[in-house]
Design an enzyme around this catalytic site. Sequence first.
Site, short mmCIF file in Angstrom:
data_model
loop_
_atom_site.label_atom_id
_atom_site.label_comp_id
_atom_site.label_asym_id
_atom_site.label_seq_id
_atom_site.Cartn_x
_atom_site.Cartn_y
_atom_site.Cartn_z
N GLY A 12 0.78 -1.24 0.00
CA GLY A 12 0.00 0.00 0.00
C GLY A 12 0.81 1.28 0.00
O GLY A 12 0.37 2.28 0.57
N ASN A 14 1.44 3.13 -2.69
CA ASN A 14 0.67 4.09 -3.50
C ASN A 14 -0.56 4.58 -2.75
O ASN A 14 -0.92 5.76 -2.84
CB ASN A 14 0.27 3.44 -4.84
CG ASN A 14 1.41 3.48 -5.84
OD1 ASN A 14 1.78 4.55 -6.33
ND2 ASN A 14 1.98 2.32 -6.12
N ARG A 65 -15.41 -15.42 -8.94
CA ARG A 65 -15.07 -14.00 -9.09
C ARG A 65 -16.31 -13.11 -9.04
O ARG A 65 -16.29 -12.03 -8.46
CB ARG A 65 -14.34 -13.75 -10.41
CG ARG A 65 -12.92 -14.24 -10.41
CD ARG A 65 -12.17 -13.79 -11.67
NE ARG A 65 -10.95 -14.56 -11.82
CZ ARG A 65 -9.81 -14.33 -11.15
NH1 ARG A 65 -9.73 -13.33 -10.29
NH2 ARG A 65 -8.75 -15.09 -11.33
N ILE A 92 -8.06 -10.07 -10.61
CA ILE A 92 -8.68 -9.69 -11.88
C ILE A 92 -10.17 -9.47 -11.61
O ILE A 92 -10.82 -10.27 -10.95
CB ILE A 92 -8.45 -10.79 -12.93
CG1 ILE A 92 -6.97 -10.83 -13.29
CG2 ILE A 92 -9.32 -10.55 -14.16
CD1 ILE A 92 -6.57 -12.02 -14.13
N ASN A 107 -6.39 2.76 -12.29
CA ASN A 107 -5.37 1.79 -11.85
C ASN A 107 -3.99 2.37 -12.11
O ASN A 107 -3.81 3.14 -13.05
CB ASN A 107 -5.54 0.49 -12.66
CG ASN A 107 -4.48 -0.56 -12.32
OD1 ASN A 107 -4.23 -0.83 -11.14
ND2 ASN A 107 -3.85 -1.13 -13.33
N HIS A 109 -0.08 1.16 -12.96
CA HIS A 109 0.65 0.00 -13.48
C HIS A 109 2.12 0.40 -13.67
O HIS A 109 2.40 1.47 -14.20
CB HIS A 109 0.03 -0.46 -14.81
CG HIS A 109 0.72 -1.64 -15.38
ND1 HIS A 109 0.51 -2.93 -14.91
CD2 HIS A 109 1.66 -1.75 -16.36
CE1 HIS A 109 1.28 -3.76 -15.59
NE2 HIS A 109 1.98 -3.07 -16.46
N ASP A 145 -4.98 -4.21 -17.72
CA ASP A 145 -3.97 -3.19 -18.00
C ASP A 145 -4.21 -2.47 -19.32
O ASP A 145 -3.26 -2.09 -20.01
CB ASP A 145 -2.55 -3.78 -17.92
CG ASP A 145 -2.24 -4.34 -16.54
OD1 ASP A 145 -2.77 -3.79 -15.55
OD2 ASP A 145 -1.50 -5.33 -16.45
#
Length: 210
Positions: A12, A14, A65, A92, A107, A109, A145
């Site tokens: 964590g 970020n 999911r 995902i 997001n 990346h 992504d």
Amino acid sequence: RKRVAILISGRGSNMTALIEAARDPAYPAEIALVLSNRADAVGLERARRAGIRTTVVDHRAYPNRAAFDAAVNARLGVEGIDIVCLAGFMRILTADFVSAWHDRMINIHPSLLPLFPGLHTHERAIEAGMRLTGCTVHFVRAEMDSGPIIGQAAVPIAFDDTPDTLARRVLAAEHQLYPLALALVAGELVHVRDERLVVHSALPLDMSDM
Ligand code: GAR
């Protein structure tokens, strides 16, 4: 101020950069919730110490999911969340969840997308002989992504870099970039048209040195 949830799976850092930026009352977002799929994520303790509400939705407690994503979505709804920030969230997400948060979920990346989606980005950038890499903040789409790019920062690759030394340099850039990108989205300074970013206000001058 927009109500933001940060989704994490690990340390964590970020997340911490976003929490710190949002301490400024002039920042256009407040961090209302940190949600982790893992109870042992180090970031949860960091968030609690910063006085942020946290919650765990353990993916192992759900049969698939779709059920996990529905539980996450329910929690975001209860908290009145406007914007979701993925910050080292290593699950995902289903197409249904992603479309529920269309243009409201971003997001970070650790590569210059569309180069090197997926894992082991630094190893792959070094292996490819790149002299530059970096990080990207983008709106989330169902394909991993991918999605309209909000901001990128470039980072040089040194000849003696290992994936670890490079990761450290890129991470420092991530901590600069993510708060800036969230400010653009939460401040409604950008929107998406034809799957590309459009800037529709002049940036406030004091954001150039964030
Ligand atoms: C960051 O480098 C982030 O870009 C990356 O994981 C790290 C999380 O660190 N994300 C991904 O690889 C997403 N596929 P943090 O937990 O300290 O922010």
